[in-house]
Write a protein that holds these residues in place. Sequence first.
Motif, PDB file in Angstrom:
ATOM      1  N   SER A  53       0.823  -1.214   0.000  1.00 18.50           N
ATOM      2  CA  SER A  53       0.000   0.000   0.000  1.00 18.50           C
ATOM      3  C   SER A  53       0.853   1.258   0.000  1.00 18.50           C
ATOM      4  O   SER A  53       0.479   2.254  -0.626  1.00 18.50           O
ATOM      5  CB  SER A  53      -0.953  -0.007   1.194  1.00 18.50           C
ATOM      6  OG  SER A  53      -0.225   0.099   2.394  1.00 18.50           O
ATOM      7  N   THR A  54       1.995   1.235   0.662  1.00 15.89           N
ATOM      8  CA  THR A  54       2.843   2.428   0.643  1.00 15.89           C
ATOM      9  C   THR A  54       3.479   2.622  -0.720  1.00 15.89           C
ATOM     10  O   THR A  54       3.663   3.750  -1.158  1.00 15.89           O
ATOM     11  CB  THR A  54       3.935   2.357   1.731  1.00 15.89           C
ATOM     12  OG1 THR A  54       4.682   1.158   1.566  1.00 15.89           O
ATOM     13  CG2 THR A  54       3.342   2.420   3.108  1.00 15.89           C
ATOM     14  N   THR A  56       2.041   1.817  -3.540  1.00 15.18           N
ATOM     15  CA  THR A  56       0.952   2.310  -4.381  1.00 15.18           C
ATOM     16  C   THR A  56       0.698   3.790  -4.138  1.00 15.18           C
ATOM     17  O   THR A  56       0.451   4.542  -5.077  1.00 15.18           O
ATOM     18  CB  THR A  56      -0.342   1.518  -4.104  1.00 15.18           C
ATOM     19  OG1 THR A  56      -0.070   0.139  -4.304  1.00 15.18           O
ATOM     20  CG2 THR A  56      -1.451   1.948  -5.021  1.00 15.18           C
TER      21      THR A  56
END
Length: 61
Positions: A53-54, A56
Amino acid sequence: MFVMIGLQIGVLAPLSALAGIVMSASSGGSISAVLTVSIPILIIVCLILLMLSTVTVKQPI
């Protein structure tokens, strides 16, 4: 309100989880073995999702 929720998530939830692990280990049985296997797997999956997620979020749109 925000501080209370932050304290509950940041302090009380991990303490409750730790107390549950200690109680299951002291009572014996097969649940302790299940927790020994499942908790590290859960932590690894959460870390992988956090890293993905980081990456992205850092990519430009």
